[in-house]
Design an enzyme around this catalytic site. Structure first.
Site, short mmCIF file in Angstrom:
data_model
loop_
_atom_site.label_atom_id
_atom_site.label_comp_id
_atom_site.label_asym_id
_atom_site.label_seq_id
_atom_site.Cartn_x
_atom_site.Cartn_y
_atom_site.Cartn_z
N PHE A 63 60.80 9.20 13.18
CA PHE A 63 60.68 10.29 14.14
C PHE A 63 61.71 10.11 15.26
O PHE A 63 61.78 9.05 15.88
CB PHE A 63 59.27 10.32 14.74
CG PHE A 63 58.19 10.55 13.72
CD1 PHE A 63 57.99 11.80 13.17
CD2 PHE A 63 57.36 9.50 13.31
CE1 PHE A 63 57.00 12.02 12.23
CE2 PHE A 63 56.36 9.71 12.38
CZ PHE A 63 56.18 10.97 11.84
N PHE A 90 59.98 4.84 14.81
CA PHE A 90 60.00 5.76 15.94
C PHE A 90 61.22 5.52 16.82
O PHE A 90 61.57 4.36 17.10
CB PHE A 90 58.76 5.57 16.82
CG PHE A 90 57.44 5.70 16.11
CD1 PHE A 90 56.79 6.93 16.05
CD2 PHE A 90 56.84 4.59 15.51
CE1 PHE A 90 55.57 7.05 15.41
CE2 PHE A 90 55.63 4.70 14.88
CZ PHE A 90 54.99 5.93 14.82
N ASP A 91 61.81 6.59 17.31
CA ASP A 91 62.73 6.49 18.43
C ASP A 91 61.89 6.25 19.69
O ASP A 91 60.68 6.46 19.69
CB ASP A 91 63.52 7.79 18.54
CG ASP A 91 64.53 7.77 19.68
OD1 ASP A 91 65.08 6.69 19.96
OD2 ASP A 91 64.73 8.82 20.30
N GLY A 92 62.55 5.82 20.76
CA GLY A 92 61.81 5.52 21.99
C GLY A 92 61.72 6.70 22.94
O GLY A 92 60.71 7.41 23.00
#
Length: 316
Positions: free
Chosen positions: A290, A178-180
């Site tokens: 994502f 995941f991106d943040g």
């Protein structure tokens, strides 16, 4: 179509003042038919010849098994989790613009591949995202960007799948990345970066280091994964998660304290300080990544399946 299969025909959106909170004991993933199977041939008929020709094509070919789509390996791994889960369950729901009549080929293919998918919504040309909350979904994966945006507006994690250009090595463990900002977290900090620049962003993160970030669209999905992980020890968990972010020190502190405040475990955290994410995702072995920004998604899809999350300031 098997007797166990149910087709949803009605549904209602949540009241405006009610927040959508899915069941944490059951991980429910909604998948579009074009993400699960390769429907390029029939979709080409629809684009070039129209709906009537498309319907006739599907009926004439309904005994022909569809090739696997981009999301098929991910769905297979998700459903396989049920073999080792005790207190949780994983379910995959099919959402499709097909009618039940033209969708028979899709269910024939599901049965051919022995996928335990028993619930579906065949929407007869209407938008299928309307049923994500009615089914209690944590995540919606589609190839239609507008459906994805609409699902995000319903409060459900959603992403537009981009095909990986290179096949991933087979693995039994399911790996999410995941991106943040604007994915796991809100875009509040990213907005400062976009409008005021890097220096203002860094100063804000230093000053707010002990203030947890607001949750983004994928917080509930990550929490559901964490809930499943809690059934296993660190060494034998069938799911592994990673945060892969362009943040660097000192902005890392707020991220760490936020996840700690949420009580959510992230197995790996990569603070890349602006470096390209693609090679790190390949090394991590992500099944899907994502991110909210097209530039990162396009680069990542060279190596891994990637979901674009059209949320936040980068997509306005």
């Amino acid at each position: 179509m098997s007797k166990d299969t149910s087709i949803l025909t009605t549904g209602a959106a949540l009241p405006a003042n009610q927040k959508y909170i899915p069941d944490q004991k059951k991980l429910v993933i909604a998948i579009s038919s074009r993400a699960l199977f390769n429907l390029d041939d029939s979709h080409r008929v629809f684009i070039e010849q129209g709906l009537e020709a498309y319907a006739q094509y599907q009926i004439e070919h309904e005994e022909e098994i569809l090739p696997k789509g981009e999301a098929f390996p991910l769905v297979e791994k998700l459903l396989r989790l049920n073999d080792s889960l005790k207190d949780h369950a994983v379910e995959v729901i099919l959402l499709s613009r097909n009618s039940a009549d033209t969708g028979l080929r899709i269910f024939n293919s599901i049965q051919h591949y022995n996928l335990p998918i028993i619930r579906a919504a065949f929407c007869g040309g209407e938008d299928p995202y309307r049923y994500v909350t009615a089914f209690g979904c944590h995540l919606f994966l589609s190839t239609d960007p507008q459906d994805v945006r609409s699902a995000l507006n319903e409060g459900v994690a959603a992403a537009t799948l981009l095909a990986a250009k290179q096949p991933k090595a087979a693995s039994n463990q399911l790996r999410f990345a995941f991106d943040g900002d604007a994915v796991l977290f809100s875009d509040e900090s990213e907005r400062i970066y976009k409008t005021k620049g890097l220096e203002a962003f860094a100063q804000n993160e230093r000053e707010a280091a002990k203030l947890p970030l607001t949750g983004g669209p994928f917080k509930a999905f990550l929490a559901a994964l964490h809930s499943i992980q809690s059934e296993f020890g660190l060494e034998n968990a069938p799911i592994r998660t990673a945060l892969v972010t362009a943040r660097s020190a000192p902005s890392h502190e707020r991220v760490i304290r936020t996840l700690r405040a949420w009580g959510i475990r992230i197995d790996e955290s990569l603070f890349l300080g602006g470096m390209t994410k693609a090679s790190f995702l390949k090394a991590y072995g992500a099944d899907v990544f994502f991110d909210d920004q097209h530039i990162h998604c396009d680069a990542a899809s060279e190596h891994v399946s990637t979901g674009h999350v059209p949320h936040g300031v980068a997509n306005e």
